[in-house]
Motif scaffolding. Structure first.
Motif, PDB file in Angstrom:
ATOM      1  N   GLY A   3     -11.398  23.991 -34.517  1.00 57.22           N
ATOM      2  CA  GLY A   3     -11.645  22.937 -33.807  1.00 57.22           C
ATOM      3  C   GLY A   3     -11.590  21.604 -34.534  1.00 57.22           C
ATOM      4  N   ILE A   4     -12.098  21.812 -35.720  1.00 55.12           N
ATOM      5  CA  ILE A   4     -11.754  20.368 -36.419  1.00 55.12           C
ATOM      6  C   ILE A   4     -10.737  20.094 -36.646  1.00 55.12           C
ATOM      7  CG2 ILE A   4     -12.265  19.597 -39.015  1.00 55.12           C
ATOM      8  CD1 ILE A   4     -14.612  21.556 -39.298  1.00 55.12           C
ATOM      9  N   TRP A   5      -9.633  20.883 -37.035  1.00 62.74           N
ATOM     10  CA  TRP A   5      -8.069  20.449 -37.159  1.00 62.74           C
ATOM     11  C   TRP A   5      -7.532  19.953 -35.772  1.00 62.74           C
ATOM     12  CZ3 TRP A   5      -4.548  18.757 -39.445  1.00 62.74           C
ATOM     13  CH2 TRP A   5      -3.076  18.768 -39.117  1.00 62.74           C
ATOM     14  N   GLN A   6      -7.863  20.628 -34.665  1.00 59.95           N
ATOM     15  CA  GLN A   6      -7.330  20.098 -33.490  1.00 59.95           C
ATOM     16  C   GLN A   6      -7.813  18.745 -33.093  1.00 59.95           C
ATOM     17  OE1 GLN A   6      -5.076  21.408 -31.677  1.00 59.95           O
ATOM     18  NE2 GLN A   6      -4.807  23.135 -32.929  1.00 59.95           N
ATOM     19  N   LEU A   7      -9.216  18.500 -33.387  1.00 57.73           N
ATOM     20  CA  LEU A   7      -9.725  17.014 -32.851  1.00 57.73           C
ATOM     21  C   LEU A   7      -9.480  16.015 -33.896  1.00 57.73           C
ATOM     22  CD1 LEU A   7     -13.627  17.813 -32.073  1.00 57.73           C
ATOM     23  CD2 LEU A   7     -11.771  17.194 -30.567  1.00 57.73           C
ATOM     24  N   ALA A   8      -9.294  16.461 -35.169  1.00 61.63           N
ATOM     25  CA  ALA A   8      -8.675  15.470 -36.169  1.00 61.63           C
ATOM     26  C   ALA A   8      -7.264  15.208 -36.080  1.00 61.63           C
ATOM     27  CB  ALA A   8      -8.972  16.061 -37.543  1.00 61.63           C
ATOM     28  N   ARG A   9      -6.365  16.044 -35.635  1.00 63.58           N
ATOM     29  CA  ARG A   9      -5.237  15.840 -35.368  1.00 63.58           C
ATOM     30  C   ARG A   9      -4.793  15.207 -34.152  1.00 63.58           C
ATOM     31  NH1 ARG A   9      -1.546  18.858 -32.119  1.00 63.58           N
ATOM     32  NH2 ARG A   9       0.890  18.786 -33.105  1.00 63.58           N
ATOM     33  N   GLN A  10      -5.637  15.306 -33.111  1.00 65.75           N
ATOM     34  CA  GLN A  10      -5.494  14.279 -31.940  1.00 65.75           C
ATOM     35  C   GLN A  10      -5.890  12.836 -32.507  1.00 65.75           C
ATOM     36  OE1 GLN A  10      -8.588  14.945 -29.063  1.00 65.75           O
ATOM     37  NE2 GLN A  10      -7.300  14.197 -27.417  1.00 65.75           N
ATOM     38  N   SER A  11      -7.181  12.908 -33.198  1.00 63.64           N
ATOM     39  CA  SER A  11      -7.410  11.464 -33.367  1.00 63.64           C
ATOM     40  C   SER A  11      -6.152  10.684 -34.246  1.00 63.64           C
ATOM     41  CB  SER A  11      -8.685  11.613 -34.188  1.00 63.64           C
ATOM     42  OG  SER A  11      -9.046  10.287 -34.646  1.00 63.64           O
ATOM     43  N   LEU A  12      -5.762  11.564 -35.293  1.00 67.51           N
ATOM     44  CA  LEU A  12      -4.791  10.844 -36.104  1.00 67.51           C
ATOM     45  C   LEU A  12      -3.461  10.564 -35.224  1.00 67.51           C
ATOM     46  CD1 LEU A  12      -5.108  13.023 -39.404  1.00 67.51           C
ATOM     47  CD2 LEU A  12      -5.692  10.567 -38.877  1.00 67.51           C
ATOM     48  N   MET A  13      -3.088  11.427 -34.397  1.00 65.42           N
ATOM     49  CA  MET A  13      -1.933  11.113 -33.510  1.00 65.42           C
ATOM     50  C   MET A  13      -2.013   9.960 -32.644  1.00 65.42           C
ATOM     51  SD  MET A  13      -0.760  14.973 -32.482  1.00 65.42           S
ATOM     52  CE  MET A  13       0.734  14.092 -31.135  1.00 65.42           C
ATOM     53  N   MET A  14      -3.331   9.764 -32.024  1.00 63.45           N
ATOM     54  CA  MET A  14      -3.478   8.694 -31.203  1.00 63.45           C
ATOM     55  C   MET A  14      -3.626   7.383 -32.068  1.00 63.45           C
ATOM     56  SD  MET A  14      -6.393  10.024 -28.556  1.00 63.45           S
ATOM     57  CE  MET A  14      -6.847   8.514 -27.915  1.00 63.45           C
ATOM     58  N   ASP A  15      -4.222   7.490 -33.420  1.00 62.82           N
ATOM     59  CA  ASP A  15      -4.196   6.140 -34.384  1.00 62.82           C
ATOM     60  C   ASP A  15      -2.798   5.709 -34.896  1.00 62.82           C
ATOM     61  OD1 ASP A  15      -5.920   4.560 -35.920  1.00 62.82           O
ATOM     62  OD2 ASP A  15      -4.684   5.690 -37.397  1.00 62.82           O
ATOM     63  N   THR A  16      -1.894   6.693 -34.940  1.00 60.53           N
ATOM     64  CA  THR A  16      -0.396   6.209 -35.391  1.00 60.53           C
ATOM     65  C   THR A  16       0.240   5.580 -34.259  1.00 60.53           C
ATOM     66  OG1 THR A  16       0.313   8.689 -35.118  1.00 60.53           O
ATOM     67  CG2 THR A  16      -0.270   8.296 -37.009  1.00 60.53           C
ATOM     68  N   ARG A  17      -0.240   5.905 -33.068  1.00 53.30           N
ATOM     69  CA  ARG A  17       0.552   5.336 -31.861  1.00 53.30           C
ATOM     70  C   ARG A  17      -0.042   4.162 -31.473  1.00 53.30           C
ATOM     71  NH1 ARG A  17       0.657  11.111 -28.289  1.00 53.30           N
ATOM     72  NH2 ARG A  17       2.278  12.258 -29.838  1.00 53.30           N
ATOM     73  N   ARG A  18      -1.097   3.627 -32.189  1.00 55.19           N
ATOM     74  CA  ARG A  18      -1.770   2.559 -31.600  1.00 55.19           C
ATOM     75  C   ARG A  18      -1.411   1.228 -32.577  1.00 55.19           C
ATOM     76  NH1 ARG A  18      -8.002   4.967 -31.012  1.00 55.19           N
ATOM     77  NH2 ARG A  18      -7.579   5.548 -29.046  1.00 55.19           N
ATOM     78  N   MET A  88     -16.174  20.305 -24.634  1.00 56.50           N
ATOM     79  CA  MET A  88     -15.797  20.825 -26.041  1.00 56.50           C
ATOM     80  C   MET A  88     -16.788  22.012 -26.380  1.00 56.50           C
ATOM     81  SD  MET A  88     -15.480  17.244 -28.127  1.00 56.50           S
ATOM     82  CE  MET A  88     -14.324  16.097 -27.595  1.00 56.50           C
ATOM     83  N   ARG A  89     -17.997  21.923 -25.830  1.00 53.64           N
ATOM     84  CA  ARG A  89     -18.841  23.281 -26.298  1.00 53.64           C
ATOM     85  C   ARG A  89     -18.477  24.525 -25.519  1.00 53.64           C
ATOM     86  NH1 ARG A  89     -20.662  24.464 -29.414  1.00 53.64           N
ATOM     87  NH2 ARG A  89     -22.993  24.946 -29.279  1.00 53.64           N
ATOM     88  N   LEU A  90     -17.980  24.250 -24.096  1.00 52.32           N
ATOM     89  CA  LEU A  90     -17.518  25.303 -23.381  1.00 52.32           C
ATOM     90  C   LEU A  90     -16.394  26.023 -23.987  1.00 52.32           C
ATOM     91  CD1 LEU A  90     -18.019  24.097 -19.727  1.00 52.32           C
ATOM     92  CD2 LEU A  90     -19.313  25.873 -20.855  1.00 52.32           C
ATOM     93  N   ALA A  91     -15.512  25.196 -24.789  1.00 53.51           N
ATOM     94  CA  ALA A  91     -14.285  25.658 -25.525  1.00 53.51           C
ATOM     95  C   ALA A  91     -14.729  26.322 -26.999  1.00 53.51           C
ATOM     96  CB  ALA A  91     -13.431  24.418 -25.785  1.00 53.51           C
ATOM     97  N   ASP A  92     -15.879  26.494 -27.028  1.00 49.16           N
ATOM     98  CA  ASP A  92     -16.483  27.095 -28.233  1.00 49.16           C
ATOM     99  C   ASP A  92     -16.009  26.186 -29.417  1.00 49.16           C
ATOM    100  OD1 ASP A  92     -17.831  29.130 -29.385  1.00 49.16           O
ATOM    101  OD2 ASP A  92     -16.415  30.358 -29.656  1.00 49.16           O
ATOM    102  N   ILE A  93     -16.144  25.038 -29.438  1.00 45.67           N
ATOM    103  CA  ILE A  93     -16.035  24.262 -30.655  1.00 45.67           C
ATOM    104  C   ILE A  93     -17.525  23.872 -31.171  1.00 45.67           C
ATOM    105  CG2 ILE A  93     -15.127  22.016 -31.542  1.00 45.67           C
ATOM    106  CD1 ILE A  93     -13.020  22.022 -29.505  1.00 45.67           C
ATOM    107  N   SER A  94     -17.892  24.429 -32.109  1.00 46.63           N
ATOM    108  CA  SER A  94     -19.053  24.034 -32.655  1.00 46.63           C
ATOM    109  C   SER A  94     -19.706  22.525 -32.886  1.00 46.63           C
ATOM    110  CB  SER A  94     -19.254  24.805 -34.057  1.00 46.63           C
ATOM    111  OG  SER A  94     -18.670  24.142 -35.049  1.00 46.63           O
ATOM    112  N   PRO A  95     -20.868  22.268 -33.020  1.00 44.38           N
ATOM    113  CA  PRO A  95     -21.195  20.961 -33.154  1.00 44.38           C
ATOM    114  C   PRO A  95     -20.819  20.324 -34.531  1.00 44.38           C
ATOM    115  CG  PRO A  95     -23.233  22.164 -32.453  1.00 44.38           C
ATOM    116  CD  PRO A  95     -22.067  23.116 -32.639  1.00 44.38           C
TER     117      PRO A  95
END
Length: 501
Positions: A3-18, A88-95
C-alpha cells in the motif's frame, strides 16, 4: 508495504506530470542564483561565501515551511474532502501505509528543494568562509527540520476536520516554533526578563532548528553535525507520526463524517449565520464572506489575533515605539499567511469541487461572479488589512526618533508594499487555477525574486528621500496596472474553465 509503494508511486507520478512542481524547483534555483550573483559583487568582503550560505539556508528553510503549511497539511485532508479514506481502508491498506504513502511523494518533492541548493553551496565554499563540517551540519539540521514539519503537517491533517483548519493550525505551530526565539532575542534589552535570558536562550538552542542554522553559519563554528536540536527534531517528528498513526482510525473518519454531514454549513460559520436566516441580497458575496473567510467568527478571530500581537510585544519590548514597530511587522506576516491561504482557495475550490460549472449557470456574468467573490473575500480580510497599517501609523506618532521625511517615506513605502502584496495575491489566484496548491510556492518565488531585485536596486542607488518616494509612487502605479492585467487573465481563465466543465 504494498500500500505504501502504490500510494507513493501514484503521488510521484502525478508530481512528475505537474508543471507546477518543476516550476517551483526552477524558481528556487533562480532565487539562489540571484543570491549568488549578489555575492559575486561583494568579493572584497571577508567570508563572502558564508553570507551566501546563510542566505541559502534561510531560503530553503522558508520553502520547507511553506511546503509543510500548504502541502503536508493537506495530505490526508484532501482524501477526507474527496471521501476516499473509506475506499482505501476497504482495500485493506493500513493507516500507517496511507500516512507514509501520502507523505512519501511530498517528502521527495521537498528533499529535491534541499538538493537544488547543493551546487550553490559549492559556490559558497569557493567564495570562502565555508567549511565542509559546516555544510554537513547545515544539511543535517535542514533534514531534521523537514522531517519535523512534514510529520507536524501530517498529524494536523489527520486531527483537523478540514484542510483549512489543518493549514491554519500548522501555520500557527510553525510560526511559534520559528519566530519565538527571534521575538525573545529582540527583547533581550528589556529589564523585565534580563535574569531569564541565559536560561531561555539555552532552551531555544536545545529545541529550535532555525537557530541551529544560524549557529552553523558562524565563522567560529566547529561542532559535530549531531546536536540536541537535531535529535529533538527527529524524535519529535517520529512522535508526531505515531500520534497520526494512533489517531487515524479514531479521528480521521469521525471528522470526515462530520464534514460530509455539514455540507450546508461551514464549520467556521456561526449558528445565526445559517443561509435560511442571514443570506444577503448578494448571495455570492455572502457565500465567500461566510464560507471562505469564516464570517463574523472569522472577523472576531482575526481582530483578537492581531490585537494579541500588540499585547505580546508590549510584554517583551521596553519602549512604546518598538512595541508597535514590531507589532506591525508580525501583524503583516500573519496577514500575509492568512491572505495567501484564503486567496489561493478563492477560485481553486470552485474548480476542485466542480461547482464552477453550476455557478456560471446563474443569470450573472462571469465578470460579475468573479468580482462578487473578490468583494466577499475582501470583506472578510478587513482586519488583516487594517491592523498592520494602524500599527504603522501609531509607530510614526509615538516613536521618539520619527522625522517628517522618515514618516512620509514610511507611509508611501508601506502603501507601495500593500499594493504589491495585493498584486501578489492576484497572481496567486491566477496560478491556483493552473497549479493547485503548488501555486503558493511558485507565486512566492516569483514575488520574492521580483521584490529582491527591486529592493537591491533601491538600496544600492544613492537617492534622496524625495526621489525614493517618487519611485515608490511610480511603482504603485505600475502595480495597479499589473493588477488590472491579472484580473483580465483570471476572468479569461475562468471563462475557459466554464466552457470545458
Amino acid at each position: 508495504m504494498n500500500g505504501i509503494w502504490q500510494l507513493a508511486r501514484q503521488s510521484l507520478m502525478m508530481d512528475t506530470r505537474r508543471f507546477g512542481s518543476h516550476a517551483v524547483r526552477f524558481g528556487l534555483a533562480v532565487v539562489l542564483y540571484l543570491a549568488a550573483a549578489r555575492a559575486s559583487f561583494l568579493t572584497l568582503w571577508s567570508a563572502t561565501g558564508l553570507a551566501l550560505f546563510h542566505s541559502q539556508l534561510l531560503l530553503t528553510a522558508a520553502y520547507v515551511s511553506i511546503t509543510a503549511i500548504f502541502g503536508f497539511s493537506q495530505a490526508i485532508s484532501e482524501e477526507k474532502e474527496d471521501e476516499t479514506l473509506g475506499l482505501m481502508r476497504l482495500a485493506d491498506i493500513s493507516p500507517l501505509s496511507i500516512i507514509l504513502g501520502k507523505m512519501a511523494g511530498r517528502l521527495v518533492d521537498a528533499a529535491l528543494l534541499l538538493a537544488i541548493q547543493f551546487p550553490f553551496t559549492v559556490i559558497a565554499i569557493t567564495l570562502g568562509g565555508v567549511s565542509w563540517p559546516q555544510v554537513i551540519a547545515a544539511y543535517s539540521a535542514l533534514a531534521a527540520y523537514l522531517w519535523l514539519l512534514a510529520t507536524l503537517g501530517i498529524v494536523a491533517s489527520v486531527l483537523q476536520p478540514t484542510g483549512t483548519a489543518a493549514a491554519r493550525w500548522t501555520a500557527i505551530v510553525v510560526g511559534l516554533y520559528t519566530l519565538s526565539p527571534y521575538v525573545w532575542m529582540s527583547a533581550q534589552a528589556s529589564w523585565r526578563f534580563s535574569h531569564w535570558d541565559l536560561t531561555i536562550r539555552k532552551v531555544f538552542d536545545f529545541i529550535c532548528l532555525p537557530l541551529r542554522l544560524t549557529a552553523v553559519t558562524q565563522s567560529s563554528f566547529n561542532e559535530s553535525p549531531w546536536c540536541a536540536s537535531v535529535g529533538v527534531g527527529l524524535v519529535a517528528g517520529t512522535f508526531f507520526l505515531l500520534i497520526a498513526w494512533w489517531a487515524f482510525d479514531r479521528v480521521a473518519f469521525d471528522t470526515a463524517v462530520i464534514r460530509s454531514s455539514q455540507t450546508d454549513l461551514s464549520p467556521q460559520a456561526d449558528e445565526f449565520e445559517r443561509p435560511s436566516r442571514m443570506t444577503w441580497s448578494n448571495p455570492v458575496i455572502w457565500r465567500e464572506f461566510t464560507y471562505l473567510t469564516g464570517g463574523k467568527r472569522g472577523l472576531r478571530t482575526r481582530i483578537i489575533s492581531h490585537s494579541l500581537i500588540a499585547f505580546v510585544m508590549l510584554i517583551f519590548q521596553d519602549t512604546i515605539g518598538h512595541v508597535f514597530a514590531w507589532a506591525s511587522i508580525f501583524s503583516g506576516l500573519l496577514a500575509l499567511v492568512d491572505g495567501t491561504w484564503t486567496a489561493s482557495r478563492l477560485f481553486r475550490d470552485e474548480i476542485r469541487d466542480r461547482t464552477w460549472s453550476s455557478l456560471v449557470q446563474t443569470p450573472h456574468s462571469i465578470e460579475r461572479l468573479a468580482y462578487d467573490k473578490l468583494c466577499g473575500w475582501l470583506l472578510g480580510m478587513i482586519p488583516v488589512i487594517a491592523f498592520p497599517y494602524a500599527y504603522i501609523l501609531i509607530t510614526i506618532i509615538v516613536h521618539e526618533h520619527t522625522r517628517f521625511d522618515m514618516a512620509m517615506e514610511l507611509l508611501i513605502g508601506s502603501a507601495t508594499i500593500g499594493i504589491s502584496v495585493f498584486a501578489y495575491l492576484h497572481l496567486l489566484m491566477l496560478m491556483s487555477l493552473y497549479f493547485g496548491w503548488k501555486a503558493t510556492p511558485l507565486t512566492l518565488t516569483i514575488s520574492f525574486a521580483t521584490g529582491w531585485i527591486y529592493a537591491v536596486s533601491i538600496d544600492s542607488a544613492p537617492w534622496t528621500v524625495v526621489l525614493r518616494c517618487t519611485v515608490f509612487g511610480l511603482t504603485s502605479l505600475v502595480w495597479l496596472l499589473v493588477i488590472a492585467g491579472l484580473q483580465f487573465l483570471i476572468i479569461r481563465r475562468l471563462k475557459e474553465l466554464a466552457e470545458t466543465s
